[in-house]
Design an enzyme around this catalytic site. Structure first.
Site, PDB file in Angstrom:
ATOM      1  N   PRO A  59       0.842  -1.201   0.000  1.00  0.00           N
ATOM      2  CG  PRO A  59       0.065  -0.984   2.203  1.00  0.00           C
ATOM      3  CD  PRO A  59       0.791  -1.925   1.288  1.00  0.00           C
TER       4      PRO A  59
ATOM      5  CG  MET B 234      -0.463   7.019   2.195  1.00  0.00           C
ATOM      6  SD  MET B 234      -2.253   6.760   2.314  1.00  0.00           S
ATOM      7  CE  MET B 234      -2.832   8.464   2.323  1.00  0.00           C
TER       8      MET B 234
ATOM      9  CB  CYS C 125       1.984   5.095   7.867  1.00  0.00           C
ATOM     10  SG  CYS C 125       2.155   6.645   6.959  1.00  0.00           S
TER      11      CYS C 125
ATOM     12  CG  HIS D  31       9.019  -1.222   6.221  1.00  0.00           C
ATOM     13  ND1 HIS D  31       8.560  -0.229   5.388  1.00  0.00           N
ATOM     14  CD2 HIS D  31      10.375  -1.183   6.109  1.00  0.00           C
ATOM     15  CE1 HIS D  31       9.591   0.390   4.810  1.00  0.00           C
ATOM     16  NE2 HIS D  31      10.694  -0.181   5.244  1.00  0.00           N
TER      17      HIS D  31
ATOM     18  N   GLY E  53      10.173  -4.026   2.597  1.00  0.00           N
ATOM     19  CA  GLY E  53      11.236  -3.059   2.819  1.00  0.00           C
ATOM     20  C   GLY E  53      12.494  -3.352   2.020  1.00  0.00           C
ATOM     21  N   GLY E  54      12.806  -2.496   1.065  1.00  0.00           N
ATOM     22  CA  GLY E  54      14.065  -2.587   0.339  1.00  0.00           C
ATOM     23  C   GLY E  54      14.170  -3.714  -0.667  1.00  0.00           C
TER      24      GLY E  54
ATOM     25  NE  ARG F 119       7.865   5.360  -2.044  1.00  0.00           N
ATOM     26  CZ  ARG F 119       6.890   5.029  -1.187  1.00  0.00           C
ATOM     27  NH1 ARG F 119       6.764   3.785  -0.768  1.00  0.00           N
ATOM     28  NH2 ARG F 119       6.033   5.945  -0.768  1.00  0.00           N
TER      29      ARG F 119
END
Length: 336
Positions: free
Chosen positions: A17, A19, A100, A172, A213-214, A235
């Protein structure tokens, strides 16, 4: 359905997820590239789900399944009401955000700061479970915040939510520093500690533990899946969405045919056409497509067309077709 995979402890690949990014248009695109990956919504604050435009905030296309809704909040009653509302939309999972680090989340006393309050998180999960029927309720957290000892903090949170029936923990693998680092810095600066997540799985062998994470590519995801039950990429998958075309084969062992990029183009055009017809703008859809085709001949022109033409007054789905016409699909086949 996802809840069957979760309960059977099958391996899961998820897109995190994010934002302002993983809205319904982003998820529609990603579903064209992978049949099996679990897709997450942006975080929806419980108050917004209760009082806001529910169709805009919670609605999604049936093609997106399996899809999980991430909620933000710290009031058990409000979260339970948001879960009941979401039940009418048919999500495959409801997830509570305990990770978050943004200022707006901290001001609402939820997100990563809840790592300090495992008992409150447990009350939230218990209320959400009571309202969710047979839909799994899960937690996404950090390994700790600020000066917390991750060995103690992560175990305390996990134990508290497992006791009240949480179906999975997504971790994460970084601390969140709520003082001194921006949300962006919190995604990169705190060091990754994958071993801490691996140890959590060893401590809870019968609990679904996922890692985030990463993680940059599917080879790294496969390595992590030797140690945990699920891997979540954010990402890296967004900026290079072409990576998702390998998920079904590499992660799920599904010997699917190569992606039909013309079919993807047609699907995105139809989706954009419906969105524009309902009063939306073309760039609401195309902004998520810019990361396709990295390193492929024609990709630069593809990006230029989507970025500039889609924002013009009256822009329609033909912009997508023109962008796809720039791609050398023979080069893409070689790259795959």
């Amino acid at each position: 359905m996802y809840h069957k995979s979760l309960k059977n402890k099958e391996k899961i690949f998820a897109i995190a997820p994010m934002m302002d990014w993983t809205d319904r248009h982003c998820r529609f695109l990603h579903r064209q590239l992978t049949r099996h990956a679990l897709l997450y919504t942006e975080m929806v604050v419980a108050d917004a789900a209760i009082h806001g435009d529910r169709e805009r905030l919670l609605g999604f296309d049936a093609v997106e399944h399996p899809v999980a809704l991430q909620l933000g909040g710290s009031d058990p009653q409000k979260l339970a009401e948001a879960v009941r509302i979401a039940g009418g939309f048919g999500y495959d999972e409801i997830n509570l955000n305990v990770g978050c680090p943004s200022d707006r989340v901290q001001s609402g006393t939820f997100g990563a700061c809840l790592m300090r309050e495992p008992d409150l998180v447990a009350r939230c999960i218990a209320a959400m479970k009571a309202a969710s029927g047979d839909v799994p309720v899960t937690v996404k957290c950090r390994i700790g915040v600020d000066e917390q000892d991750p060995e103690i903090a992560l175990s305390a949170l996990t134990e508290a939510v497992i006791q009240v029936g949480a179906d999975a923990i997504w971790v994460h693998a970084r601390k969140a520093w709520l003082e001194g680092l921006s949300p962006k810095e919190n995604r990169d600066v705190p060091p990754l500690d994958y071993d801490r997540v691996y140890r959590l799985k060893q401590d809870y062998p019968n609990v679904f533990i996922g890692l985030n994470g990463g993680v940059e590519d599917l080879n790294q995801a496969l390595e992590h899946l030797n140690h945990v039950d699920g891997v979540m990429i954010g990402r890296a998958a967004y900026h290079n969405a072409q990576m998702l075309t390998g998920v079904d084969r590499l992660i799920y062992g599904d010997d699917v045919a190569a992606v039909d990029w013309r079919a993807v183009c047609e699907a995105m055009m139809a989706h954009a056409d419906a969105h524009v017809a309902s009063g939306g703008r073309l760039n609401h859809v195309t902004r998520h497509m810019v990361g396709l085709f990295q390193g492929v001949r024609g990709a630069r022109r593809f990006r230029q067309i989507l970025s500039t033409e889609s924002t013009k007054p009256g822009a329609g789905p033909d912009v997508i077709a023109r962008a796809f016409d720039e791609i050398d699909f023979n080069d893409l086949a070689v790259a795959a």
